[in-house]
Design a protein around this motif. Structure first.
Motif, PDB file in Angstrom:
ATOM      1  N   ASN A 233       0.840  -1.197   0.000  1.00  0.00           N
ATOM      2  CA  ASN A 233       0.000   0.000   0.000  1.00  0.00           C
ATOM      3  C   ASN A 233       0.875   1.246   0.000  1.00  0.00           C
TER       4      ASN A 233
ATOM      5  N   THR B 106      -3.131   4.791  -1.617  1.00  0.00           N
ATOM      6  CA  THR B 106      -3.062   3.759  -2.654  1.00  0.00           C
ATOM      7  C   THR B 106      -4.039   4.040  -3.776  1.00  0.00           C
ATOM      8  N   GLU B 107      -5.263   4.421  -3.413  1.00  0.00           N
ATOM      9  CA  GLU B 107      -6.289   4.684  -4.432  1.00  0.00           C
ATOM     10  C   GLU B 107      -5.875   5.842  -5.339  1.00  0.00           C
TER      11      GLU B 107
ATOM     12  N   LYS C 292      -2.781   6.793  -6.038  1.00  0.00           N
ATOM     13  CA  LYS C 292      -1.709   6.313  -6.907  1.00  0.00           C
ATOM     14  C   LYS C 292      -2.276   5.468  -8.053  1.00  0.00           C
ATOM     15  N   GLN C 293      -3.248   4.596  -7.725  1.00  0.00           N
ATOM     16  CA  GLN C 293      -3.853   3.770  -8.763  1.00  0.00           C
ATOM     17  C   GLN C 293      -4.607   4.626  -9.764  1.00  0.00           C
ATOM     18  N   THR C 294      -5.277   5.689  -9.268  1.00  0.00           N
ATOM     19  CA  THR C 294      -5.999   6.599 -10.163  1.00  0.00           C
ATOM     20  C   THR C 294      -5.033   7.281 -11.123  1.00  0.00           C
TER      21      THR C 294
ATOM     22  N   GLU D 259      -2.194   6.131 -12.195  1.00  0.00           N
ATOM     23  CA  GLU D 259      -1.753   5.161 -13.186  1.00  0.00           C
ATOM     24  C   GLU D 259      -2.845   4.921 -14.230  1.00  0.00           C
ATOM     25  N   ARG D 260      -4.127   4.871 -13.782  1.00  0.00           N
ATOM     26  CA  ARG D 260      -5.228   4.684 -14.732  1.00  0.00           C
ATOM     27  C   ARG D 260      -5.330   5.865 -15.691  1.00  0.00           C
TER      28      ARG D 260
END
Length: 622
Positions: A416, A443-444, A446-448, A450-451
């Protein structure tokens, strides 16, 4: 001195009680103010980081598009001057290369009248000599690219961004070549990312005209705004600012990236109110809890003062006040421990001496599995040096350190992302003995990020690279091949008779067929190669390193044969084939535009030979 009107017994406010109450309230509200400012600043910093990344991403996309358009201007201009009979083929090739981004390719003569347009000439002469781009090139003597303010085209009737260069015969000015770029090409990229109801991404000219906007494009295109924050002399190439937009009155925290070579900037700004909605909710909860605790403490203190008028109850009321203070501290600590953030303490040896219960919620380990263990057991090895250096800096200087981002191991084995700030605690002797940290799970976010990056560089249907990413990789591969003296190959692939599939079975079956085609192409190439979808049924393949033409042809034939095999899509058996045009660096071109044109030319030669063919580019006979 105050008097109780019920009993006329004098009530004196003891100094000790006053001190305890003031200290408790000061501690409580200091913590509230600190948390309020911290959460607000952290939220704004998160917005700034995300918008900075998006501004850079959109600026790179704009640069890639304008660079490709400028290559087209130079090549078509050369054909117009030296080989006008090849004009239609040259224009068609660049329309295919720039598919989706341009509206018109036109030539304006030295007299200011339209001399050529790929949309078809009108019977009536069209005067364009009053256009900004024509006047600029007519009065200047240099051969420079010019990007105009957005205009409504007299031929197509659409808003466009016009990129142009002058045309000379010798030293004599004979006209201007113009390519009209569709602003909606950029708007679609901005909208795919998503900025909420009140967010906005804009491309703005240095003179203030809005050229493209993620929302309200038809309403705001051409509107002039104040650009001094990011276009005045001396302003850095990129930065951030917060302001209330004079256009729609929305408070935004914007990041910009200047492109001075084109005279414009890309500005990305989500709504502060929308972006901080969760932070503001957290702040309201903290304020409500602290207000309730304060009211309770004051009520209990007043009750104690009334009771102090009775000498026999003085000690009992004093104890009650102490208990109320302890209770308020416990409640506030409980509130902190149950908040979304994680609070932790490390001793000088880097061992956890305390973690809040929310650690279990976020990372799965129980408190007992963490306390007494070194932080190195949980932090990602690649982030350990940064985390250790931050802790040591706090211990060394005794000063609070700003946010650092690092990865922490979840009990399930995943990593995370956390953002944490650290502060020192002083002993009675004035020595730092503990590192106090407050961490938030990001984490969310960071994932956003990358998306968002993936969406901006890939086709949404097939997941393949889009034109912008493919062009970037091709240019990098050419630079590498030039440096290492190696070969690379470029394929242009067009599916045969794909449109009848859509017409007969519908778009869902057609989309499924394109996805299967993409999978088969990927199975034929290496991980280091790139497959891209650049049009409805058009694909491109980059073989980054090949031994020569024979190897490139073998891979192309493998792709053609794989597509020739029958497809099964949603219960339908479908037959398909393709034509492949192949060009090899450096013998068929030493830049991306030439390689594309020659691969495209070879593909059309393959179509002319009866379809379902692979054709290596061969230059025309002299």
């Amino acid at each position: 001195m105050r008097h109780n009107t019920d009993s006329n017994i004098p009530i004196t406010w003891p100094r000790g009680v006053t001190l305890i109450l003031v200290i408790a309230l000061a501690f409580l509200w200091s913590a509230v103010v600190w948390d309020y400012k911290r959460s607000e600043n952290q939220g704004l910093e998160d917005i700034r980081r995300e918008t900075t990344a998006l501004a850079l991403l959109f600026a790179n996309q704009t640069t890639s598009t304008f660079r490709s358009v400028d290559q087209a201007l130079l090549s078509v201009r050369s054909t117009w001057v030296s080989q006008p009979s090849d004009m239609e083929h040259e224009v068609w090739a660049y329309r295919a290369f720039l598919e989706g981004s341009i509206l018109q390719i036109a030539i304006i003569g030295a007299d200011g009248y339209l001399a050529y347009t790929d949309l078809g000439m009108s019977k009536e002469p069209i005067f364009l000599g009053d256009r900004e781009d024509f006047k600029v090139h007519q009065t200047s003597h240099g051969d420079k690219l010019f990007v105009s303010r957005p205009v409504q085209d007299k031929v197509s009737g659409k808003w466009s961004i016009q990129l142009s260069r002058p045309i000379f015969r010798g030293v004599r000015f004979v006209g201007v070549i113009v390519i009209s770029v569709d602003p909606n090409y950029f708007v679609k990229v901005y909208q795919d990312v998503g900025f909420g109801k009140d967010g906005a991404a804009r491309m703005i000219r240095e003179t203030g005209e809005i050229m493209a906007r993620s929302s309200g494009q038809d309403k705001y295109v051409g509107t002039v705004v104040d650009t001094r924050r990011y276009s005045d002399p001396g302003v850095p190439l990129q930065g951030s600012f917060r302001s209330i937009s004079p256009v729609d009155g929305i408070d935004r925290l914007s990041s910009y990236y200047r492109l001075p070579q084109y005279g414009l900037s890309v500005v990305v700004g989500p709504s502060v109110d929308e972006s901080l909605a969760s932070v503001r909710s957290h702040q309201r909860q903290i304020l409500f809890a602290a207000s309730c605790v304060t009211l309770l403490m004051l009520l209990l203190a007043w009750q104690m003062l009334r009771n102090l008028a009775r000498k026999d109850a003085a000690q009992k009321e004093l104890v009650a006040l102490h208990e109320a203070v302890n209770l308020s501290e416990q409640r506030f600590r409980s509130f902190v421990e149950n908040a979304n953030d994680i609070v932790f303490e490390l001793n000088l040896q880097g061992v956890f001496t305390y973690v809040s219960p929310n650690w279990t919620v976020v990372l799965g380990q129980t408190v007992s599995e963490v306390q007494g263990h070194p932080f190195a057991s949980f932090v990602h090895p690649e982030d350990l040096d940064l985390f250790t250096a931050t802790v040591q800096e706090v211990i060394k200087t005794g000063l609070r350190q700003p946010n650092i981002e690092y990865r922490v191991r979840h009990k399930n084995g995943n990593w995370n992302w956390h953002a944490a700030s650290g502060s020192p605690l002083y002993s009675a002797a004035g020595q730092v003995h503990t590192f106090l940290g407050i961490a938030r799970d990001i984490t969310e976010r960071k994932q956003t990020q990358e998306r968002i990056k993936h969406m901006a560089q890939h086709d949404t249907l097939t997941g393949l690279a889009n034109r912008a990413l493919f062009t970037d990789r091709l240019q990098r591969a050419i630079a590498g091949a030039l440096r290492d003296k190696t070969y690379l190959a470029l394929m242009f692939i067009d599916l045969d008779k794909f449109k009848p599939v859509n017409d007969q079975f519908g778009h869902p079956v057609g989309d499924g067929l394109l996805q299967e085609v993409a999978r088969r192409m990927l199975a034929c190439v290496r991980d280091s190669d790139t497959v891209a979808r650049v049009g409805g049924d058009e694909f491109m393949v980059l073989l980054r390193v090949v031994a020569g033409e024979a190897q490139a042809m073998a891979v192309a034939e493998e792709i053609r044969a794989s597509i020739e095999r029958p497809f099964a899509v949603e219960g339908h058996n479908l037959d398909l084939s393709c034509c492949i045009g192949l060009a090899v660096y450096p013998q068929h071109g030493k830049d991306d535009v030439t390689l594309f044109k020659n691969a495209d030319h070879a593909m059309y030669q393959a179509k002319g030979n009866g379809r379902n063919q692979t054709m290596l580019y061969r230059s025309a006979s002299p």
